[in-house]
Design a protein around this motif. Structure first.
Motif: not given
Length: 184
Positions: A28-29, A135-136, A4-10, A128-130
């Motif tokens: 992703h960066e 996005k978190a 799954g995913e925690a906090f829409s970030t991890y 550019v990569a960032c």
């Protein structure tokens, strides 16, 4: 195995006897940064209407003096005079971003990176990569997150984001069992 995913970030995945926590933005960066460095030239997405961007004198000088470098990073710019540049294209990774803030950030990375061409290019690729990375806090599909996790776990050169932050960490099954008092 995607958990799954925690906090829409991890992103949380299990692989054999380990659980991995992956920072989706940092991962992703790094992946985009590595691709930019490998390709050495970024695909440009032409803008339907060129955008005139007025900059500070230092930012303007940085852009005008580095037009070829910006081109290799995917920015199609030209001198428009009076501290203004005309932007005709941006890296294809960055469609939909605010062009003025992109050019301002890119010029800022050129100013701070000194005179070494490799450093300037790397700093520009960082920018550019960032900007292009997931996005978190954003919602992503399970498939998209699983693909990202697989790429991280299969690529030893994706352990840190371009800024030096870790991309993932591992929790062994044994460590969990110790935490829950299942083993000594």
């Amino acid at each position: 195995f995607y958990i799954g995913e925690a906090f829409s970030t991890y992103i949380i995945v299990q692989q054999e006897n380990s659980i991995f926590m992956i920072d989706k933005h940092a991962a992703h960066e790094r992946i985009i940064f590595n691709k930019l460095k490998k390709e050495n030239k970024t695909e440009i997405q032409g803008l339907l209407t060129p955008v005139a961007v007025t900059l500070t004198a230092d930012e303007y000088d940085a852009v005008v003096l580095n037009i070829d470098l910006l081109q290799s990073a995917g920015f199609e710019t030209e001198d428009f005079g009076n501290n203004t540049v005309l932007v005709r294209g941006v890296p294809s990774y960055l469609t939909g971003e605010d062009v003025s803030s992109l050019i301002s950030e890119a010029s800022g990375s050129l100013i701070t990176s000194g005179n070494v061409s490799v450093d300037r290019k790397d700093n520009l690729f960082h920018t550019v990569a960032c900007k292009a990375a997931i996005k978190a806090g954003n919602k992503n599909s399970k498939e998209e997150l699983l693909k990202l996790a697989q790429e991280v776990l299969s690529s030893p050169d994706v352990m840190y984001c371009p800024h030096g932050r870790p991309v993932a960490f591992e929790i062994k099954k044994r460590e969990l069992e110790k935490q829950f008092g299942r083993i000594q």
